[in-house]
Scaffold this active site. Structure first.
Site, short mmCIF file in Angstrom:
data_model
loop_
_atom_site.label_atom_id
_atom_site.label_comp_id
_atom_site.label_asym_id
_atom_site.label_seq_id
_atom_site.Cartn_x
_atom_site.Cartn_y
_atom_site.Cartn_z
N CYS A 53 0.85 -1.19 0.00
CA CYS A 53 0.00 0.00 0.00
C CYS A 53 0.89 1.25 0.00
CB CYS A 53 -0.88 0.00 1.24
SG CYS A 53 0.11 -0.05 2.75
N HIS A 83 5.02 -5.22 9.09
CA HIS A 83 4.95 -6.60 9.55
C HIS A 83 5.16 -7.57 8.40
CE1 HIS A 83 2.70 -5.39 13.43
NE2 HIS A 83 4.00 -5.31 13.55
N CYS A 148 2.87 6.40 8.40
CA CYS A 148 1.96 6.50 7.26
C CYS A 148 1.03 7.71 7.41
CB CYS A 148 1.13 5.22 7.13
SG CYS A 148 -0.05 5.34 5.79
N HIS A 176 -0.55 -3.79 19.60
CA HIS A 176 -0.03 -3.46 18.27
C HIS A 176 0.64 -2.07 18.30
CE1 HIS A 176 -0.06 -2.46 13.97
NE2 HIS A 176 -0.24 -3.75 13.73
N GLU A 178 0.83 0.34 16.21
CA GLU A 178 0.03 1.48 15.76
C GLU A 178 -0.99 1.89 16.83
OE1 GLU A 178 -1.85 1.20 11.82
OE2 GLU A 178 -3.47 2.39 12.68
N SER A 313 -1.52 -7.63 10.98
CA SER A 313 -2.94 -7.51 11.33
C SER A 313 -3.82 -7.48 10.08
CB SER A 313 -3.12 -6.22 12.15
OG SER A 313 -4.47 -5.94 12.32
N ASN A 314 -3.42 -6.68 9.09
CA ASN A 314 -4.30 -6.55 7.92
C ASN A 314 -4.41 -7.89 7.19
OD1 ASN A 314 -2.84 -6.34 5.05
ND2 ASN A 314 -1.45 -5.44 6.55
N SER A 375 1.61 -5.52 3.36
CA SER A 375 3.06 -5.38 3.58
C SER A 375 3.84 -6.50 2.88
CB SER A 375 3.37 -5.38 5.07
OG SER A 375 2.66 -6.41 5.73
S1 SF4 Z 1 -2.54 -0.16 5.54
FE1 SF4 Z 1 -1.47 1.06 7.10
S2 SF4 Z 1 0.47 1.60 6.14
FE2 SF4 Z 1 -0.90 0.94 4.47
S3 SF4 Z 1 -1.87 2.85 3.71
FE3 SF4 Z 1 -3.22 1.97 5.28
S4 SF4 Z 1 -2.61 3.00 7.17
FE4 SF4 Z 1 -0.94 3.27 5.71
#
Ligand code: SF4
Length: 407
Positions: A53, A83, A148, A176, A178, A313-314, A375
Site C-alpha cells: 500500500c 509486519h 503513514c 499493536h 500502531e 494484522s491486515n 506489507s
Molecule cells: S494499511 Fe497502514 S500503512 Fe498501508 S496505507 Fe493503510 S494505514 Fe498506511
C-alpha cells in the site's frame, strides 16, 4: 497517487502485468471481482487489490534512503518497519538494527543511542513518550519518519474530537505498535480507551447504559484506558477511531453500536452532543483489500492462500474473511509449501503454526484463490504461484495463460 522508489527485487513482472491490466480495464476501481488465470488443470483467482500500500511503499523508500545516505553510521529502526519478515530481513541485512520487538519489548537499550545515530520511525508511528525520549537523546526523529499519512490522519481526527470533549474509543489490538502510538496521542487530547472487537465494545457500552456496576470497569478494562479515566464522567460523549488495519466493517459496526446506545440514552435530537462522526478515518488500502476479498468470496474456489507476515494484522483479517467459505492457508512465503501434499501455515487467533496434509484436492480442475497483505512484496506472491503451478502436469505456458492481458 504518489509513486515511490522501492527496490526492484520486490517487484514481480507477472503480478505487475495483472495489476496493470486491471488498472487499464477499470481505472476507477469499481470492479472488485478477481482476475482469473486459467492454466488448464489449475486456475487462480487473483484478488483485485492486494500487496504494498501507499504507507508501506513510503516506509520502504525512506528506510532504504536512510541506509544509503548514512554509510558508516549506526542505523536503528524503532521496531519492525512493517509486519513482513522478508522486508525486515532485507533491512537487517543492510545493517539496520531493531530497538524494540513488535510488542514493545526492548531489544537494544535506548541508553546506547547517541546523537550520531539514525533512528527510523516505522510506518505505524511511535508513541509520544518514545518520540520525546529519542529527542532527548539528540536524535532527529523527523528525518527518517516513515509514519503513514493515513495513520496520521487518524491521529488528527482523534485530536479534533478530543478537543471537542469526546472520549476517544480506539478499535484496535492493544499491543499493536500502531494502536499504542494512536492511544498515546489520543490520550494527550482526551480520555481514551481501546476495544479489540464488537464484543468488547458491547461490554463497554454496558457501563454507559448502567447495566453494569461502574466499579467493575477498572478491572475489566485494565491497562486499556488512559490515566484518570472516570467511568462516571467520560462515557457521556464518545467518538470511535481505529487501528487502520482492523476489519473495516467491524469498526463501522462498533461505531454504529455506540451511536445507537447514545440515541437510546439521550435521544436522536441530542446525538451530536454525545457521538462524534468519524467515518472518514478508514484507510483506503484496508478498505480496498478487504472489499476485494469480498469479491473472492463470490468465487467457486477450492482453497485460498493468503501470503503475509504472521504478525500482520491486515493480512489476518483477509484470512478471517476467506475462512468463512474456503479452506484457507495463511503462509509467510513459498517455503511454507513443502510439497504438493503438505503446507505449513499460521493460525492467527491462536498464534500457532499448523501443518496440513493433502491441502490440494484431487480433482480434474483445481481453483485456488491467491492474495496477500498490504506489507507483502509481489515477488513473494509470484513465488507462491510458481510453486503451486509446479505441482500440476500439462499446464498452459504463462504466455498462454496471460494472453488475455494483451487484449
Ligand atoms: S494499511 Fe497502514 S500503512 Fe498501508 S496505507 Fe493503510 S494505514 Fe498506511
Amino acid at each position: 497517487m504518489k509513486t515511490f522508489e522501492i527496490p526492484e527485487f520486490y517487484h514481480s513482472p507477472l503480478i505487475t502485468q495483472i495489476k496493470s491490466y486491471r488498472k487499464l480495464q477499470d481505472p476507477r476501481k469499481r470492479d472488485l471481482s478477481p482476475t482469473y488465470i486459467d492454466f488448464g488443470p489449475v486456475g487462480f483467482y487473483i484478488a483485485r487489490h492486494f500487496g504494498f500500500c501507499y504507507g508501506v511503499e513510503n516506509a520502504i523508500e525512506i528506510s532504504f534512503k536512510a541506509v544509503n545516505e548514512n554509510p558508516g553510521k549506526r542505523i536503528f529502526l524503532l521496531s519492525q518497519m512493517i509486519h513482513n519478515p522478508n522486508v525486515n530481513k532485507d533491512l537487517t541485512d543492510n545493517g539496520v538494527q531493531f530497538l524494540q520487538d513488535t510488542n514493545g519489548k526492548q531489544l537494544i537499550s535506548f541508553d546506547e543511542l547517541t546523537p550520531n545515530d539514525v533512528v527510523i520511525i516505522p510506518a505505524f508511528g511511535a508513541t509520544l513518550e518514545v518520540e520525546e525520549l529519542l529527542k532527548q537523546k539528540g536524535i532527529e526523529v523527523q528525518k527518517y519518519n516513515t509514519t503513514c499519512p493515513f495513520v496520521e490522519r487518524v491521529w488528527k481526527k482523534s485530536e479534533q474530537i478530543g478537543k471537542e470533549n469526546y472520549t476517544i474509543i480506539i478499535h484496535g489490538k492493544y499491543t499493536h505498535e500502531e494502536t499504542r502510538a494512536t492511544f498515546s496521542r489520543s490520550a494527550q487530547s482526551a480520555p481514551a480507551i481501546v476495544v479489540k472487537d464488537l464484543t468488547e465494545a458491547k461490554k463497554l457500552s454496558d457501563f454507559i447504559t448502567g447495566k453494569k456496576d461502574a466499579n467493575l470497569f477498572y478491572e475489566e478494562f485494565k491497562d486499556k484506558y488512559s490515566a484518570n479515566f472516570d467511568i462516571n464522567k467520560h462515557l457521556q460523549q464518545v467518538g470511535v477511531i481505529n487501528q487502520t488495519t482492523m476489519l473495516a466493517t467491524e469498526t463501522q459496526e462498533i461505531a454504529e453500536h455506540f451511536k445507537q446506545v447514545m440515541i437510546a440514552k439521550y435521544g436522536e435530537d441530542n446525538l451530536k452532543q454525545h457521538f462524534a462522526d468519524t467515518r472518514d478515518t478508514l484507510c483506503y488500502a484496508t478498505n480496498e483489500n478487504q472489499d476485494a476479498t469480498y469479491g473472492l468470496l463470490k468465487t467457486d474456489a477450492d482453497l485460498a492462500i493468503v501470503v503475509g507476515g504472521y504478525n500482520s494484522s491486515n493480512t489476518s483479517h483477509l484470512v478471517e474473511l476467506l475462512e468463512q467459505k474456503f479452506p484457507t492457508y495463511f503462509i509467510s512465503s513459498d517455503k511454507e509449501i513443502e510439497s504438493n501434499t503438505l503446507i505449513h501455515h499460521f493460525d492467527y487467533p491462536n498464534q500457532k503454526r499448523l501443518s496440513t496434509n493433502d491441502f490440494i484436492p484431487k480433482k480434474e480442475k483445481v481453483n485456488i484463490i491467491l492474495t496477500s497483505g498490504a506489507s507483502c512484496p509481489d515477488v513473494v506472491v509470484e513465488k507462491v504461484l510458481n510453486k503451486l503451478l509446479s505441482y500440476f502436469k500439462g499446464i498452459k505456458t504463462k504466455e498462454e495463460a496471460f494472453s488475455f492481458t494483451n487484449q
